[in-house]
Scaffold this motif. Structure first.
Motif, PDB file in Angstrom:
ATOM      1  N   PHE A  46       0.836  -1.205   0.000  1.00 18.98           N
ATOM      2  CA  PHE A  46       0.000   0.000   0.000  1.00 18.98           C
ATOM      3  C   PHE A  46       0.871   1.257   0.000  1.00 18.98           C
ATOM      4  O   PHE A  46       0.539   2.252  -0.649  1.00 18.98           O
ATOM      5  CB  PHE A  46      -0.916   0.014   1.227  1.00 18.98           C
ATOM      6  N   GLN A  47       1.963   1.216   0.733  1.00 18.52           N
ATOM      7  CA  GLN A  47       2.844   2.376   0.798  1.00 18.52           C
ATOM      8  C   GLN A  47       3.547   2.622  -0.537  1.00 18.52           C
ATOM      9  O   GLN A  47       3.871   3.764  -0.863  1.00 18.52           O
ATOM     10  CB  GLN A  47       3.872   2.182   1.917  1.00 18.52           C
ATOM     11  N   TRP A  48       3.759   1.552  -1.303  1.00 14.02           N
ATOM     12  CA  TRP A  48       4.423   1.699  -2.603  1.00 14.02           C
ATOM     13  C   TRP A  48       3.452   2.142  -3.684  1.00 14.02           C
ATOM     14  O   TRP A  48       3.783   2.976  -4.527  1.00 14.02           O
ATOM     15  CB  TRP A  48       5.073   0.377  -3.009  1.00 14.02           C
ATOM     16  N   ALA A  49       2.251   1.617  -3.670  1.00 19.66           N
ATOM     17  CA  ALA A  49       1.280   1.869  -4.737  1.00 19.66           C
ATOM     18  C   ALA A  49       0.682   3.269  -4.631  1.00 19.66           C
ATOM     19  O   ALA A  49       0.701   3.911  -3.578  1.00 19.66           O
ATOM     20  CB  ALA A  49       0.165   0.824  -4.681  1.00 19.66           C
ATOM     21  N   ALA A  50       0.116   3.732  -5.733  1.00 15.60           N
ATOM     22  CA  ALA A  50      -0.546   5.038  -5.741  1.00 15.60           C
ATOM     23  C   ALA A  50      -1.782   5.033  -4.856  1.00 15.60           C
ATOM     24  O   ALA A  50      -2.109   6.045  -4.226  1.00 15.60           O
ATOM     25  CB  ALA A  50      -0.927   5.426  -7.170  1.00 15.60           C
ATOM     26  N   ARG A  51      -2.476   3.905  -4.800  1.00 14.10           N
ATOM     27  CA  ARG A  51      -3.698   3.815  -4.000  1.00 14.10           C
ATOM     28  C   ARG A  51      -3.815   2.415  -3.408  1.00 14.10           C
ATOM     29  O   ARG A  51      -3.595   1.417  -4.107  1.00 14.10           O
ATOM     30  CB  ARG A  51      -4.935   4.126  -4.848  1.00 14.10           C
ATOM     31  N   GLY A  52      -4.150   2.344  -2.127  1.00 11.46           N
ATOM     32  CA  GLY A  52      -4.338   1.072  -1.455  1.00 11.46           C
ATOM     33  C   GLY A  52      -5.767   0.922  -0.973  1.00 11.46           C
ATOM     34  O   GLY A  52      -6.308   1.826  -0.319  1.00 11.46           O
ATOM     35  N   VAL A  53      -6.382  -0.208  -1.295  1.00 15.81           N
ATOM     36  CA  VAL A  53      -7.766  -0.471  -0.924  1.00 15.81           C
ATOM     37  C   VAL A  53      -7.805  -1.687  -0.002  1.00 15.81           C
ATOM     38  O   VAL A  53      -7.403  -2.788  -0.398  1.00 15.81           O
ATOM     39  CB  VAL A  53      -8.653  -0.721  -2.157  1.00 15.81           C
TER      40      VAL A  53
END
Length: 268
Positions: free
Chosen positions: A227-234
């Motif tokens: 989540f910290q790496w990605a643009a958006r975490g769901v």
């Protein structure tokens, strides 16, 4: 269309996220992933399961490309059934780490995932598999766990909760390993510095995609680096509170097609 283009990479965990409790993928989720693919997005499975334990699921998903396995320690090419990249956990350091943990919390029960596309899951006496549907081979003694290269160690404690065991393990092992919690009854030791984020970044690079285009779905603390790496975490509605705390959005549960709910909104 602009919203769809913003997320050209869809990274999904499996257990507790894309998979329902019976370890199947719903028709709605399959259709939503197909719709995203038709719009030009790439789907990457990013899972704690080792490569040998994802083959059948990748077939169901129609995946012939890459998958991130073993909490990021393996980059698996489903089309050629081979590992493009893997990192093993030093077996002497793993044994030392176990000793340090047991010095803090008493006896634990351990299992290991062996490295390679034919690697086995070995479990010592007393260890109970959290997912009974996954195959495992019981060994007679702990020393037998170290007979071949491994990608990670799985731990269980007879009394402590997963959160308590993970916290104690982090304090005990230091730089010997990275400690993660990936599901009920699943506290793990993996190579130091290896996370789902490192594996996802490597896979994205192979695809020519960056973090700014990545949409990640998960349910447990081992998904936090992703989540910290990605643009958006769901996070799923059934997710661990630690993951919900860092998520950009909380969708419905894995049983209620939480991934499909988001993808249908973005790619229709």
């Amino acid at each position: 269309m602009m919203a769809a283009l913003a997320y050209a990479l869809i990274a999904t965990d499996l257990d507790g996220t894309l998979l329902r409790g019976d370890h199947t993928v719903s028709e709605r989720s399959l259709a939503a992933l197909a719709g995203a693919a038709a719009a030009g997005a790439r789907h990457l499975v990013v899972t704690g399961r080792p490569a040998p334990r994802v083959r059948e699921l990748l077939d169901v998903l129609g995946t012939t490309g890459l998958a991130v396995c073993g909490q990021g320690a393996q980059l698996y090419d489903a089309g050629s059934d081979r590992l493009l990249w893997s990192v093993t956990l030093d077996r002497e350091e793993a044994e030392t780490a176990l000793g340090k943990i047991e010095a803090e919390v008493g006896e634990v029960y351990a299992a290991v995932d062996q490295d390679g596309v034919e690697g086995l899951t070995l479990i010592e006496p007393g260890y109970l598999m959290p997912h009974l549907a996954l195959p495992a081979v019981r060994v007679d003694r702990r020393d037998d766990l170290w007979r071949a290269p491994i990608s990670k160690v799985l731990l269980r404690h007879p009394v402590l909760s997963d959160d308590e065991l993970a916290e104690a393990a982090r304090g005990a092992v230091g730089s010997l390993a990275t400690v993660t919690m990936s599901g009920p009854g699943t506290v793990e030791l993996q190579p130091c510095g290896i996370t789902k984020a490192t594996g996802l970044a490597l896979a994205a690079g192979h695809l020519g995609l960056g973090r700014e285009s990545a949409l990640a779905f998960g349910d447990m603390p081992n998904d936090i680096p992703m989540f910290q790496w990605a643009a958006r975490g769901v996070a799923m509605a059934n997710a661990h509170p630690e993951l919900k705390a860092v998520a950009d959005e909380v969708t419905t549960s894995n049983e209620d097609d939480g991934i499909a709910v988001v993808l249908e909104r973005l790619f229709v």
